[in-house]
Enzyme design. Structure first.
Site, short mmCIF file in Angstrom:
data_model
loop_
_atom_site.label_atom_id
_atom_site.label_comp_id
_atom_site.label_asym_id
_atom_site.label_seq_id
_atom_site.Cartn_x
_atom_site.Cartn_y
_atom_site.Cartn_z
N LYS A 32 79.41 34.73 27.86
CA LYS A 32 78.38 35.52 28.56
C LYS A 32 78.01 36.84 27.88
O LYS A 32 77.48 37.75 28.52
CB LYS A 32 78.73 35.78 30.03
CG LYS A 32 79.23 34.61 30.83
CD LYS A 32 78.55 33.32 30.53
CE LYS A 32 77.14 33.21 31.06
NZ LYS A 32 76.53 31.94 30.61
N GLY A 34 76.12 36.92 24.97
CA GLY A 34 74.94 36.77 24.12
C GLY A 34 75.04 35.64 23.11
O GLY A 34 74.26 35.59 22.15
N HIS A 87 84.11 30.76 20.97
CA HIS A 87 84.65 31.80 21.85
C HIS A 87 86.14 32.00 21.56
O HIS A 87 86.81 32.71 22.30
CB HIS A 87 84.56 31.36 23.32
CG HIS A 87 83.18 31.24 23.87
ND1 HIS A 87 82.20 32.18 23.67
CD2 HIS A 87 82.62 30.30 24.68
CE1 HIS A 87 81.10 31.79 24.32
NE2 HIS A 87 81.33 30.66 24.93
N SER A 117 77.67 38.13 34.99
CA SER A 117 77.05 36.96 34.38
C SER A 117 77.97 35.73 34.53
O SER A 117 77.52 34.64 34.86
CB SER A 117 76.76 37.24 32.91
OG SER A 117 76.08 36.17 32.32
N SER A 206 63.05 34.47 19.90
CA SER A 206 64.38 34.59 20.49
C SER A 206 64.37 35.48 21.73
O SER A 206 65.44 35.85 22.23
CB SER A 206 65.39 35.11 19.46
OG SER A 206 65.04 36.43 19.07
N ARG A 236 69.57 33.67 33.32
CA ARG A 236 69.54 34.24 34.65
C ARG A 236 68.64 35.47 34.71
O ARG A 236 67.55 35.42 35.26
CB ARG A 236 70.99 34.58 35.06
CG ARG A 236 71.22 34.87 36.52
CD ARG A 236 72.68 35.25 36.74
NE ARG A 236 73.04 36.47 36.01
CZ ARG A 236 72.97 37.70 36.50
NH1 ARG A 236 72.60 37.90 37.75
NH2 ARG A 236 73.30 38.75 35.76
P1 A3P Z 1 72.81 37.11 32.47
O1 A3P Z 1 73.63 36.14 33.27
O2 A3P Z 1 73.25 38.53 32.69
O3 A3P Z 1 71.34 36.93 32.66
P2 A3P Z 1 76.03 33.46 26.71
O4 A3P Z 1 74.93 32.86 25.93
O5 A3P Z 1 77.05 34.17 25.88
O6 A3P Z 1 76.62 32.50 27.68
O7 A3P Z 1 75.39 34.65 27.57
C1 A3P Z 1 74.50 34.39 28.61
C2 A3P Z 1 73.84 35.68 29.02
O8 A3P Z 1 72.91 36.08 28.01
C3 A3P Z 1 73.06 35.53 30.31
O9 A3P Z 1 73.10 36.82 30.93
C4 A3P Z 1 71.68 35.18 29.76
O10 A3P Z 1 70.64 35.39 30.66
C5 A3P Z 1 71.61 36.16 28.58
N1 A3P Z 1 70.62 35.78 27.58
C6 A3P Z 1 70.36 34.56 27.07
N2 A3P Z 1 69.35 34.60 26.18
C7 A3P Z 1 68.96 35.89 26.13
C8 A3P Z 1 67.92 36.58 25.41
N3 A3P Z 1 67.12 35.94 24.56
N4 A3P Z 1 67.80 37.91 25.60
C9 A3P Z 1 68.62 38.56 26.44
N5 A3P Z 1 69.59 37.96 27.18
C10 A3P Z 1 69.75 36.65 27.01
#
Ligand code: A3P
Length: 271
Positions: A32, A34, A87, A117, A206, A236
């Site tokens: 979570k 990024g 991870h 998240s 992106s 989300r």
């Molecule tokens: P939130 O739940 O706070 O919205 P991961 O990919 O490590 O599982 O992380 C997921 C988190 O990154 C989620 O956060 C998701 O919405 C956010 N996320 C995914 N793509 C993104 C983007 N292009 N820019 C910003 N945040 C992004």
């Protein structure tokens, strides 16, 4: 502890057997923070800003994981340069890495936002332990049961590489503030020479909106028994500071106290 993402076998493979190549690039995160965002950015950098791969291949095929689903052959048969997500905590990272010039990009995110998240992700992800009560989830997040050694030990472990030339530390919050500056930074680190139009294209394709709408990147193709679409979407909110909407002042104080104790030897500025 082994999870659905890893089995004991897949961890042993990653740690002891995986053969790192000099031009491998690892996208490392605590969940979570990024991960998926970096998968998109890396794909686009390696296609010189051309969005075709992001529209035709799933993110997990473009930047595969070292985990049980990916399997050995998929990684070993992959042409170089390989982009790989993981991870894994530092202590279980492929040993072979340390004899190579391969590169690691580690993305940090404010742990309270990671916790929020993950709270929503654990609702969607049917294989994860969830607590309906947010306060109880925070306690789980802070406990020794947390996956991948928990956020604190994950960061602590990986920060051992902080000053290595083949290690780039990114912060989710900086990337939100200045996506273009961060894409340029990543290109420099990888020795990729993209012109300005290509860099703009990486940033555009992106973005949170672009990824949320792209079915190759938004995880809607994952079956419902793994990610329940009814319970929410993977993309989300994609913002910083959402923790303020969920933490009570008491829970925040408890979190901060533990954060200070457990990160006291780690010199990293959290934004
Ligand atoms: P939130 O739940 O706070 O919205 P991961 O990919 O490590 O599982 O992380 C997921 C988190 O990154 C989620 O956060 C998701 O919405 C956010 N996320 C995914 N793509 C993104 C983007 N292009 N820019 C910003 N945040 C992004």
């Amino acid at each position: 502890a082994p999870s659905i993402i890893h089995t004991e076998e897949s961890i042993n493979y990653a740690w002891k057997e995986f053969v790192t190549r000099d031009d491998d690039v690892f996208n490392v995160t605590f969940p979570k923070s990024g991960t998926t965002w970096l998968q998109e950015i890396l794909t686009l950098i390696y296609s010189n800003g051309d969005p075709t791969p992001t529209k035709t291949m799933y993110s997990w095929d473009r930047v595969p994981w070292i985990e049980q689903y990916t399997g050995k052959s998929k990684l070993e048969n992959r042409p170089s340069p390989r982009l790989i997500s993981t991870h894994l905590p530092f202590r279980l990272f492929p040993k072979s890495f340390f004899k190579t010039n391969a590169k690691i990009i580690y993305t940090l995110r404010n742990p309270k936002d990671v916790c929020v998240s993950l709270y929503f992700f654990s609702l969607i992800a049917q294989f994860m332990e969830h607590r309906e009560d947010f306060g109880e989830f925070v306690s789980l997040f802070l406990s020794k049961q947390m996956l991948f050694d928990g956020w604190f030990d994950h960061v602590k472990g990986w920060m051992e590489l902080k000053d290595s030339p083949n290690f780039l530390l990114l912060q989710y919050e900086d990337m939100i503030k200045d996506p273009k500056g961060n894409v340029i930074k990543i290109c420099k680190f990888l020795g990729k020479d993209l012109d300005d139009a290509a860099i703009d294209s990486v940033v555009e394709h992106s973005s949170f909106k672009a990824m949320k709408e792209n079915e190759k990147s938004n995880y809607t193709a994952v079956p419902d028994y793994i990610f329940s679409k009814e319970k929410g979407s993977f993309h989300r909110k994609g913002v910083t500071g959402d923790w303020k909407n969920y933490f009570t002042p008491e829970k925040e104080a408890e979190f901060e106290k533990i954060c200070q104790e457990r990160l006291k030897d780690v010199h990293v500025a959290l934004t």
